[in-house]
Every structure is written in C-alpha cells, then in structure tokens.
Enzyme design. Structure first.
Site, mmCIF file in Angstrom:
data_model
loop_
_atom_site.group_PDB
_atom_site.id
_atom_site.type_symbol
_atom_site.label_atom_id
_atom_site.label_comp_id
_atom_site.label_asym_id
_atom_site.label_seq_id
_atom_site.Cartn_x
_atom_site.Cartn_y
_atom_site.Cartn_z
ATOM 1 N N LYS A 19 0.829 -1.219 0.000
ATOM 2 C CA LYS A 19 0.000 0.000 0.000
ATOM 3 C C LYS A 19 0.858 1.262 0.000
ATOM 4 O O LYS A 19 0.661 2.160 -0.796
ATOM 5 C CB LYS A 19 -0.884 0.070 1.270
ATOM 6 C CG LYS A 19 -1.841 -1.058 1.470
ATOM 7 C CD LYS A 19 -2.737 -0.808 2.673
ATOM 8 C CE LYS A 19 -2.061 -0.763 4.024
ATOM 9 N NZ LYS A 19 -1.530 -2.034 4.499
ATOM 10 N N ARG A 94 -9.120 1.011 9.308
ATOM 11 C CA ARG A 94 -8.702 -0.351 9.632
ATOM 12 C C ARG A 94 -9.757 -1.104 10.433
ATOM 13 O O ARG A 94 -9.560 -2.271 10.747
ATOM 14 C CB ARG A 94 -7.419 -0.291 10.447
ATOM 15 C CG ARG A 94 -6.153 -0.555 9.642
ATOM 16 C CD ARG A 94 -5.003 -0.426 10.603
ATOM 17 N NE ARG A 94 -3.802 -1.107 10.235
ATOM 18 C CZ ARG A 94 -2.759 -0.523 9.668
ATOM 19 N NH1 ARG A 94 -2.816 0.733 9.316
ATOM 20 N NH2 ARG A 94 -1.652 -1.205 9.460
ATOM 21 N N ARG A 133 12.055 -5.151 4.324
ATOM 22 C CA ARG A 133 11.620 -3.766 4.094
ATOM 23 C C ARG A 133 12.354 -2.804 5.030
ATOM 24 O O ARG A 133 12.501 -3.061 6.209
ATOM 25 C CB ARG A 133 10.118 -3.692 4.350
ATOM 26 C CG ARG A 133 9.553 -2.303 4.304
ATOM 27 C CD ARG A 133 8.058 -2.339 4.193
ATOM 28 N NE ARG A 133 7.381 -2.672 5.435
ATOM 29 C CZ ARG A 133 6.063 -2.635 5.583
ATOM 30 N NH1 ARG A 133 5.302 -2.330 4.548
ATOM 31 N NH2 ARG A 133 5.512 -2.930 6.725
ATOM 32 N N ARG A 166 11.626 -1.075 10.600
ATOM 33 C CA ARG A 166 10.625 -0.876 11.637
ATOM 34 C C ARG A 166 10.664 -2.001 12.670
ATOM 35 O O ARG A 166 10.875 -3.154 12.329
ATOM 36 C CB ARG A 166 9.231 -0.851 10.987
ATOM 37 C CG ARG A 166 8.944 0.431 10.283
ATOM 38 C CD ARG A 166 7.722 0.362 9.420
ATOM 39 N NE ARG A 166 6.584 -0.305 10.041
ATOM 40 C CZ ARG A 166 5.386 -0.367 9.475
ATOM 41 N NH1 ARG A 166 5.170 0.198 8.311
ATOM 42 N NH2 ARG A 166 4.393 -0.993 10.073
ATOM 43 N N ARG A 177 0.174 -9.029 13.288
ATOM 44 C CA ARG A 177 -0.561 -7.998 12.535
ATOM 45 C C ARG A 177 -1.518 -8.625 11.517
ATOM 46 O O ARG A 177 -2.579 -8.094 11.255
ATOM 47 C CB ARG A 177 0.433 -7.033 11.877
ATOM 48 C CG ARG A 177 1.056 -6.088 12.925
ATOM 49 C CD ARG A 177 2.397 -5.524 12.491
ATOM 50 N NE ARG A 177 2.319 -4.675 11.354
ATOM 51 C CZ ARG A 177 3.306 -4.475 10.464
ATOM 52 N NH1 ARG A 177 4.459 -5.107 10.612
ATOM 53 N NH2 ARG A 177 3.150 -3.661 9.462
#
Ligand code: AMP
Length: 225
Positions: A19, A94, A133, A166, A177
């Site tokens: 996203k 969300r 990432r 992160r 998650r």
C-alpha cells in the site's frame, strides 16, 4: 486548461501488501498528500510526547490504536489545505467504525472516493517482502533490501534521511498484525467492495505490473509514474 480532476483514493490491504509504496508514488505523481496513518503515528512516537508514549504501547504489541484517537488524527489532517485536489489514505480505515466515520467525514467535505484500491498478496509473499523492508525516518520512502535497496546503504535516495527497519517488521510481529487484520480489517474490505470505484489489485508479482494496472484504472497512459 486547468485540471479539474480529483484524486481521492483509499489503499486498503494487509500489512506489507505494498500500500505504502504505490500510494507514495501516486501521491508524488499527482501532487497530492500521501496520508499514511502508520507514519503519522510513528512520528508521534518519535516526538516522545505523552500521546506518543501512549501510542507506542499499541504499536509495540502490533495492536490497533483506538478508533477515537485515530479519527481525531485523521480529521485534523483533512483540515489542511493541501487536501483540496485529493489525497491518498494508506492504513486508514482499519476497522468498521473507522470506515463509517470516514464516510461521514468525506461526505461532510462534499467529497467522494474516486478510487478504492484493495491490494493483496499471499501471506508468504508478504512475509518475505516485509522482513526485507526498510523505510526513511524523515520522508517515509520505502525500500526493499532484495530488489529496491537505497543506493547508499542506510541513506534515503530521496531526502538523505536515515533508513531503518521498523520494530514491527519481524516475522512474529507480522503474524500478529495478520491476525489483527483478519479480525478487524477484513470486514472493511467487504464493506467497501460494494462501492462502484472498488478495485482489487494483486501485488505479489513485479511492482511495475501492479502499478500499470493501477494507472490504467486511473486512466493514465502507462509507464510514466
Ligand atoms: P502501518 O504503517 O500502516 O503498517 O501501521 C503500523 C501500526 O500503526 C499498526 O500496526 C497499528 O498499530 C497502527 N495503525 C496505523 N493505522 C491505524 C489505524 N487506522 N487504526 C489503528 N491503528 C493504526
């Protein structure tokens, strides 16, 4: 001739589905703000304020920040002038209550959603991507150490900021998650799937393919993002 088009877009999908990457590139192309609620929250945490410390307790557990807090944050972001021509929301809504309040906020501004993109990939594809990432602390640009690393390790190509991983991009946290996503966010996808501007995009393959698909939906000639 002035460009009267508006670009009000939602990017929905599981954590790590891409996203942020697509939203950031489109926002740059159309000169509209990329409103990533995760980035806004991380900035608040980084500020060390009381609110930031409270938010950190949720982020550290991979849990969602309460709806009331999120709605306040979003509402005040929409008040800024740069949202007139459009915006790309990434990471919001969300939960179903967030979606319903968002509809009211959008309505109250006399807006509608021009595009709702639901981006998805398999959990295995997402885990591989997410553990590789890294992200710029300053401008939020996202990189992948396997196929799209910054030119200089640890330094953002775009703004020179520090690039970091992160805390919630570990395999355990991603699993957590995913669980939160299935329980709280999956109903949001169902909710918006009936919207006439809802589009489902597979992002598990090469990035330029998904991007071409998004651009052709928006009606642009492809290849010039
Ligand atoms: P993201 O960068 O979008 O993956 O978000 C990182 C974390 O921020 C999430 O795991 C949540 O803890 C929190 N977060 C981001 N957006 C929201 C939202 N709309 N509602 C609640 N929590 C959120």
């Amino acid at each position: 001739m002035t460009d009267e088009r508006t670009y009000r877009m939602l990017f929905l999908g599981p954590p790590g589905s891409g996203k942020g990457t697509y939203a950031e590139r489109l926002a740059k192309k159309y000169g509209i703000p990329h409103i990533a609620t995760g980035d806004i929250l991380r900035e608040l945490v980084y500020s060390g304020s009381r609110l930031g410390n409270k938010i950190k307790t949720y982020l550290d557990k991979g849990e969602l920040v309460p709806d009331e807090m999120m709605v306040c944050i979003l509402d005040s972001r929409f008040m800024r002038k740069d949202t007139r021509k459009g915006w790309i929301l990434d990471g919001f809504p969300r939960t179903l209550p967030q979606a319903k309040i968002l509809d009211e906020i959008v309505d109250s501004h006399g807006w509608d959603f021009d595009y709702i993109f639901y981006v998805w990939a398999s959990n295995e594809e997402i885990i591989e991507r997410t553990v590789n990432r890294v992200q710029c602390e300053k401008c939020g640009a996202v990189y992948n150490l396997l196929n799209n690393p910054p030119a200089v390790s640890g330094v953002c190509d775009k703004c020179g900021g520090r690039v970091y991983r992160r805390d919630d991009d570990t395999e355990d946290m991603i699993q957590r998650r995913f669980d939160v996503y299935e329980e709280k966010t999956r109903p949001v996808i169902e909710y918006y799937s009936k919207h006439p501007h809802f589009f489902k995009i597979y992002t598990g393959g090469p990035m330029n393919l998904a991007e071409k698909e998004i651009l052709s939906i928006i009606g642009e000639s492809v290849g010039d993002v």
